[in-house]
Write an enzyme that holds these catalytic residues in place. Structure first.
Site, PDB file in Angstrom:
ATOM      1  N   LYS A  19      -2.805 -13.368  -7.953  1.00 45.25           N
ATOM      2  CA  LYS A  19      -3.974 -12.915  -7.715  1.00 45.25           C
ATOM      3  C   LYS A  19      -5.100 -12.636  -8.261  1.00 45.25           C
ATOM      4  O   LYS A  19      -4.415 -11.096  -9.050  1.00 45.25           O
ATOM      5  CB  LYS A  19      -4.254 -12.527  -6.090  1.00 45.25           C
TER       6      LYS A  19
ATOM      7  N   LYS B 232      -8.162  -5.753  -8.664  1.00 49.07           N
ATOM      8  CA  LYS B 232      -9.256  -5.235  -9.336  1.00 49.07           C
ATOM      9  C   LYS B 232      -7.895  -3.961 -10.137  1.00 49.07           C
ATOM     10  O   LYS B 232      -7.258  -3.348 -10.861  1.00 49.07           O
ATOM     11  CB  LYS B 232      -9.556  -4.943  -8.423  1.00 49.07           C
TER      12      LYS B 232
ATOM     13  N   LYS C   8       0.387  -1.254  -0.198  1.00 45.28           N
ATOM     14  CA  LYS C   8      -0.095  -0.181   0.119  1.00 45.28           C
ATOM     15  C   LYS C   8       0.788   1.417  -0.324  1.00 45.28           C
ATOM     16  O   LYS C   8       0.614   2.041  -0.627  1.00 45.28           O
ATOM     17  CB  LYS C   8      -1.320  -0.269   1.544  1.00 45.28           C
TER      18      LYS C   8
END
Ligand code: TRP
Length: 331
Positions: free
Chosen positions: A195, A198, A117
Site C-alpha cells: 500500500k 506516507k 499503531k
C-alpha cells in the site's frame, strides 16, 4: 432529487497519487451527478494523532488544496471540516448506546489499525470508538452512498447496523447508506509494498514537482529477477506496470510495452521514463491549479468556512430529528 454521497479523508498528510486513482478521480466525476459532501475528518485524525495536533491543523488546508487541485468544484461539492460540525459529536454520543464494546473489538479495520499503531499506554477510547463517530458522519449528512476503498467496508457495515438498530428502536429517521467500491482501492507503493502510505515513505504526492516525480519513479521497485534489459521480465506484481495501468489513458500503448518487457526487448529505464512522463502529464494541470489556490489562502479558507456552515445546516437538521425520535427534545 439527486442522491447524496459522502466521502472523506483524514488530514494526516498531503494526498498522493494512490488517493487520486482510488477516490479523488471518482469524486470529481461524480460531483455533477450527485449531491456531494466531502469531509475533512480532522476530529477522526486526532484520535491517533492527539499528541501532534499541529500535524492535523496544518494538513487540513493541504488536503483542501489537493481537492481543489484535482478539480473538486466547491460550487458542485461541499467541502466540510469535521470539527466545525459539533452535531457529529452529539450524534456519536447517542449512537454509542447502540454498539457494544465486543462489536467494536471485532471490527476488522480497527483490528488491523491497532496492530500497526502500537499505542503504548493502552488504546485511547476515542480511537476505539471512531467507527461510531464515522457512522455519525455518514448519517449526519443523510448520505445514500459512500464511495470507499475496500478497507473501509467494515465502517459502512457498522454504520448500517447502527442505522437499523436506531430505526427499529426510535422510528424510521436515519438513512441506511450503501458502500460503493472504487476500482483501484489500494495502489502499491513505489517500493512494491502492498500500500502507498506516507508512513512507509513510498508515496508520490499530488504536490510533488516534475523533478521529484521523475526521481521517485526512477528509483521504483520493478522485477527483482531481472538483471539485464534482455532478460524476459515479469509484468504481474511489477509496480511500474501497475501504475501504467492506472494512469496511462492509452491501453494499447501499455499492452505493447508489456509484450516487449516480457520478451526482454525493453529496459527498465525506458519503461520508467515512460511512466514518469505519463504521471507528469496527469499531474501538470493538478500542480498548476494547486499553485493558483495556494497563492490565495484566504479564498480557500473562506470556501472551507462556507462549506462547513452548509454542512452544519444539514447535520443540525438530522440531529433535531434524532433528538425528537429519542425523546430528548423538551421544547
Ligand atoms: N476513515 C476514513 C479514512 O481513514 C475517513 C473518513 C472519516 C470517512 N469519515 C468518513 C470516509 C465518512 C467516508 C465517510 O479514510
Amino acid at each position: 432529487m439527486k442522491k447524496r454521497i459522502l466521502t472523506g479523508d483524514r488530514p494526516t498528510g498531503p494526498l498522493h497519487v494512490g488517493h487520486y486513482v482510488g477516490s479523488l478521480k471518482q469524486r470529481v466525476e461524480l460531483q455533477h451527478e450527485y449531491d456531494s459532501y466531502i469531509l475533512i475528518a480532522d476530529v477522526q485524525a486526532l484520535t491517533d494523532n492527539f499528541e501532534h495536533p499541529e500535524k492535523i491543523s496544518k494538513n487540513v488546508i493541504e488536503v483542501a488544496l489537493d481537492y481543489l487541485a484535482v478539480g473538486i468544484d466547491p460550487k458542485e461539492a461541499t467541502i466540510v471540516v469535521q470539527s466545525g460540525v459539533p452535531e457529529i459529536a452529539e450524534l456519536t454520543v447517542f449512537y454509542m448506546n447502540l454498539v457494544t464494546v465486543g462489536r467494536l473489538e471485532q471490527n476488522p479495520t480497527v483490528k488491523t489499525e491497532l496492530k500497526t499503531k502500537s499505542f503504548n499506554g493502552g488504546v485511547p477510547l476515542g480511537f476505539f470508538a471512531y467507527p461510531v463517530s464515522q457512522a455519525a458522519d455518514i448519517t449526519a449528512f443523510q448520505a445514500n452512498l459512500v464511495p470507499v476503498g475496500e478497507e473501509q467496508l467494515p465502517m459502512i457495515e457498522q454504520t448500517r447496523e447502527i442505522v437499523r438498530k436506531f430505526n427499529r428502536l426510535y422510528g424510521e429517521v436515519l438513512i441506511e447508506p450503501e458502500a460503493r467500491l472504487s476500482k483501484f482501492s489500494r495502489l502499491v507503493g513505489t517500493d512494491g509494498k502492498e500500500k502507498m502510505s506516507k508512513s512507509l515513505g513510498n508515496v508520490i504526492n499530488l504536490s510533488d514537482s516534475r523533478e521529484v516525480v521523475h526521481a521517485k519513479v526512477m528509483k521504483m521497485y520493478t522485477d527483482p529477477t531481472r538483471k539485464r534489459a534482455t532478460d524476459p521480465g515479469h509484468v504481474k506484481g511489477n509496480p511500474v506496470f501497475t501504475y501504467l495501468d492506472a494512469f496511462n489513458p492509452y491501453e494499447r500503448d501499455v499492452t505493447e510495452l508489456k509484450v516487449r518487457y516480457e520478451e526482454g526487448k525493453v529496459g527498465d529505464v525506458e519503461v520508467k521514463e515512460r511512466l514518469a512522463e505519463v504521471l507528469n502529464t496527469v499531474l501538470d494541470p493538478i500542480r498548476k491549479r494547486r499553485e493558483e489556490y495556494a497563492d490565495n489562502p484566504k479564498k480557500v479558507l473562506k470556501m472551507l468556512k462556507e462549506g462547513t456552515e452548509r454542512g452544519r445546516d444539514v447535520a443540525s437538521e438530522t440531529l433535531q430529528l434524532v433528538k425528537k425520535a429519542m425523546q430528548v427534545k423538551y421544547w
